[in-house]
Write a protein that holds these residues in place. Structure first.
Motif, PDB file in Angstrom:
ATOM      1  N   GLU A 246       0.827  -1.196   0.000  1.00 48.09           N
ATOM      2  CA  GLU A 246       0.000   0.000   0.000  1.00 48.09           C
ATOM      3  C   GLU A 246       0.869   1.256   0.000  1.00 48.09           C
ATOM      4  O   GLU A 246       1.912   1.291   0.651  1.00 48.09           O
ATOM      5  N   ALA A 247       0.417   2.250  -0.742  1.00 49.62           N
ATOM      6  CA  ALA A 247       1.106   3.546  -0.747  1.00 49.62           C
ATOM      7  C   ALA A 247       0.064   4.647  -0.826  1.00 49.62           C
ATOM      8  O   ALA A 247      -0.874   4.566  -1.629  1.00 49.62           O
ATOM      9  N   ARG A 248       0.228   5.653   0.013  1.00 46.25           N
ATOM     10  CA  ARG A 248      -0.747   6.754   0.017  1.00 46.25           C
ATOM     11  C   ARG A 248      -0.487   7.675  -1.173  1.00 46.25           C
ATOM     12  O   ARG A 248       0.639   8.085  -1.431  1.00 46.25           O
ATOM     13  N   VAL A 249      -1.545   7.945  -1.934  1.00 49.67           N
ATOM     14  CA  VAL A 249      -1.488   8.881  -3.057  1.00 49.67           C
ATOM     15  C   VAL A 249      -2.622   9.888  -2.874  1.00 49.67           C
ATOM     16  O   VAL A 249      -3.441   9.757  -1.955  1.00 49.67           O
ATOM     17  N   THR A 250      -2.690  10.879  -3.735  1.00 48.78           N
ATOM     18  CA  THR A 250      -3.701  11.938  -3.606  1.00 48.78           C
ATOM     19  C   THR A 250      -5.118  11.372  -3.586  1.00 48.78           C
ATOM     20  O   THR A 250      -5.978  11.821  -2.812  1.00 48.78           O
ATOM     21  N   GLU A 251      -5.381  10.346  -4.417  1.00 48.57           N
ATOM     22  CA  GLU A 251      -6.733   9.812  -4.549  1.00 48.57           C
ATOM     23  C   GLU A 251      -7.106   8.863  -3.420  1.00 48.57           C
ATOM     24  O   GLU A 251      -8.267   8.485  -3.282  1.00 48.57           O
ATOM     25  N   GLY A 252      -6.123   8.392  -2.645  1.00 45.32           N
ATOM     26  CA  GLY A 252      -6.400   7.422  -1.594  1.00 45.32           C
ATOM     27  C   GLY A 252      -5.210   6.516  -1.346  1.00 45.32           C
ATOM     28  O   GLY A 252      -4.083   6.989  -1.192  1.00 45.32           O
TER      29      GLY A 252
ATOM     30  N   GLN B 131      10.048  -3.733 -11.100  1.00 47.83           N
ATOM     31  CA  GLN B 131       9.038  -2.746 -11.479  1.00 47.83           C
ATOM     32  C   GLN B 131       7.808  -2.879 -10.591  1.00 47.83           C
ATOM     33  O   GLN B 131       7.448  -3.996 -10.187  1.00 47.83           O
ATOM     34  N   ASN B 132       7.158  -1.756 -10.314  1.00 46.86           N
ATOM     35  CA  ASN B 132       5.887  -1.776  -9.589  1.00 46.86           C
ATOM     36  C   ASN B 132       4.743  -1.765 -10.581  1.00 46.86           C
ATOM     37  O   ASN B 132       4.769  -1.043 -11.578  1.00 46.86           O
ATOM     38  N   TYR B 133       3.714  -2.577 -10.301  1.00 48.79           N
ATOM     39  CA  TYR B 133       2.532  -2.657 -11.147  1.00 48.79           C
ATOM     40  C   TYR B 133       1.307  -2.359 -10.309  1.00 48.79           C
ATOM     41  O   TYR B 133       1.024  -3.054  -9.341  1.00 48.79           O
ATOM     42  N   SER B 134       0.590  -1.308 -10.692  1.00 48.98           N
ATOM     43  CA  SER B 134      -0.556  -0.859  -9.915  1.00 48.98           C
ATOM     44  C   SER B 134      -1.746  -1.785 -10.107  1.00 48.98           C
ATOM     45  O   SER B 134      -2.047  -2.229 -11.226  1.00 48.98           O
ATOM     46  N   LEU B 135      -2.434  -2.055  -9.006  1.00 49.54           N
ATOM     47  CA  LEU B 135      -3.676  -2.818  -9.031  1.00 49.54           C
ATOM     48  C   LEU B 135      -4.873  -1.897  -8.831  1.00 49.54           C
ATOM     49  O   LEU B 135      -6.005  -2.363  -8.763  1.00 49.54           O
ATOM     50  N   GLY B 136      -4.610  -0.617  -8.737  1.00 45.04           N
ATOM     51  CA  GLY B 136      -5.695   0.336  -8.571  1.00 45.04           C
ATOM     52  C   GLY B 136      -5.571   1.107  -7.267  1.00 45.04           C
ATOM     53  O   GLY B 136      -4.688   0.858  -6.445  1.00 45.04           O
ATOM     54  N   VAL B 137      -6.477   2.046  -7.099  1.00 46.17           N
ATOM     55  CA  VAL B 137      -6.481   2.924  -5.922  1.00 46.17           C
ATOM     56  C   VAL B 137      -7.781   2.741  -5.153  1.00 46.17           C
ATOM     57  O   VAL B 137      -8.870   2.721  -5.722  1.00 46.17           O
ATOM     58  N   VAL B 138      -7.633   2.560  -3.842  1.00 43.93           N
ATOM     59  CA  VAL B 138      -8.784   2.496  -2.951  1.00 43.93           C
ATOM     60  C   VAL B 138      -9.023   3.901  -2.422  1.00 43.93           C
ATOM     61  O   VAL B 138      -8.121   4.494  -1.813  1.00 43.93           O
ATOM     62  N   GLU B 139     -10.193   4.439  -2.668  1.00 48.48           N
ATOM     63  CA  GLU B 139     -10.473   5.813  -2.242  1.00 48.48           C
ATOM     64  C   GLU B 139     -10.541   5.908  -0.733  1.00 48.48           C
ATOM     65  O   GLU B 139     -10.920   4.955  -0.047  1.00 48.48           O
ATOM     66  N   GLY B 140     -10.161   7.068  -0.222  1.00 50.29           N
ATOM     67  CA  GLY B 140     -10.202   7.300   1.218  1.00 50.29           C
ATOM     68  C   GLY B 140      -9.004   6.670   1.895  1.00 50.29           C
ATOM     69  O   GLY B 140      -7.897   6.687   1.367  1.00 50.29           O
ATOM     70  N   GLY B 141      -9.220   6.008   3.006  1.00 51.10           N
ATOM     71  CA  GLY B 141      -8.106   5.393   3.739  1.00 51.10           C
ATOM     72  C   GLY B 141      -7.460   6.431   4.581  1.00 51.10           C
ATOM     73  O   GLY B 141      -6.455   6.282   5.159  1.00 51.10           O
TER      74      GLY B 141
END
Length: 197
Positions: free
Chosen positions: A171-177, A187-197
């Motif tokens: 997990e990594a905190r980004v602007t969207e969640g 390489q890092n491969y994104s599985l998507g962003v969970v909103e909030g958190g």
């Protein structure tokens, strides 16, 4: 000049007959170097779950499905074809032609990596060449995971496999969640962003 069996009531057996020589060779056939005539459409379809159908009935012989999968090509026109040295026939694909049915985290030569296996036995290591991408579904609006198997042929990542990846993600905190990602071959491969958190 090639002979178009499809115009004479072609059946999968005709395609198999044209590919008998492949059984004696190792590796995938060079379908991109073959330029046979287009012989029309054949009533063959790959459903979203990766099952192959002919004339509306599932093809039960695994060896035949694997043979067809080995000569599948996704051309620039967006259509899928079975290609032999003497004919090229168009088939229907509901989503991706393959399904990733397992993912194994392991130690590779370049560090941690994920080995994916498809429903037809292809094995690919998640990397720049075989990248993972999340594509927004036109029907549901949800992001769906796919991995590149070869050329322009992708595998839909099975739901259970995706849940496994999510459970193993960092997990990594980004602007969207909170962004979930896995790491393979540096390489890092994104599985998507969970909103909030």
């Amino acid at each position: 000049m090639g002979v178009c069996f499809v115009n004479n009531g072609s059946k999968p057996e005709n395609i198999v007959a044209n590919l008998q020589f492949l059984n004696k060779k190792k590796g995938l056939p060079p379908v991109h170097s073959w330029n046979p005539p287009f012989c029309g459409d054949i009533d063959m379809r790959i459903s979203r779950d990766g099952r192959w159908h002919y004339n509306g009935s599932p093809i039960g012989r695994e060896s035949m499905v694997k043979l067809f999968a080995s000569v599948l090509r996704h051309d620039d026109d967006g259509h899928y074809y079975l290609v032999t040295p003497v004919e090229k026939v168009r088939i229907q694909v509901d989503d991706a032609p393959f399904v990733a049915v397992s993912a194994e985290a392991r130690d590779g030569a370049n560090g941690p990596e994920y080995l994916f296996t498809t429903n037809v036995g292809d094995e690919v290591v998640l990397s720049n060449e075989h990248n993972l991408k999340m594509i927004k579904s036109m029907k549901t609006g949800e992001f769906v995971p796919y991995i590149r198997v070869r050329d322009r042929l992708d595998a839909l990542v099975n739901r259970n496999v995706f849940y496994q990846l999510v459970a193993e993600a960092v997990e990594a905190r980004v602007t969207e969640g909170i962004e979930l990602s896995i790491r393979s071959q540096g390489q890092n491969y994104s599985l998507g962003v969970v909103e909030g958190g």
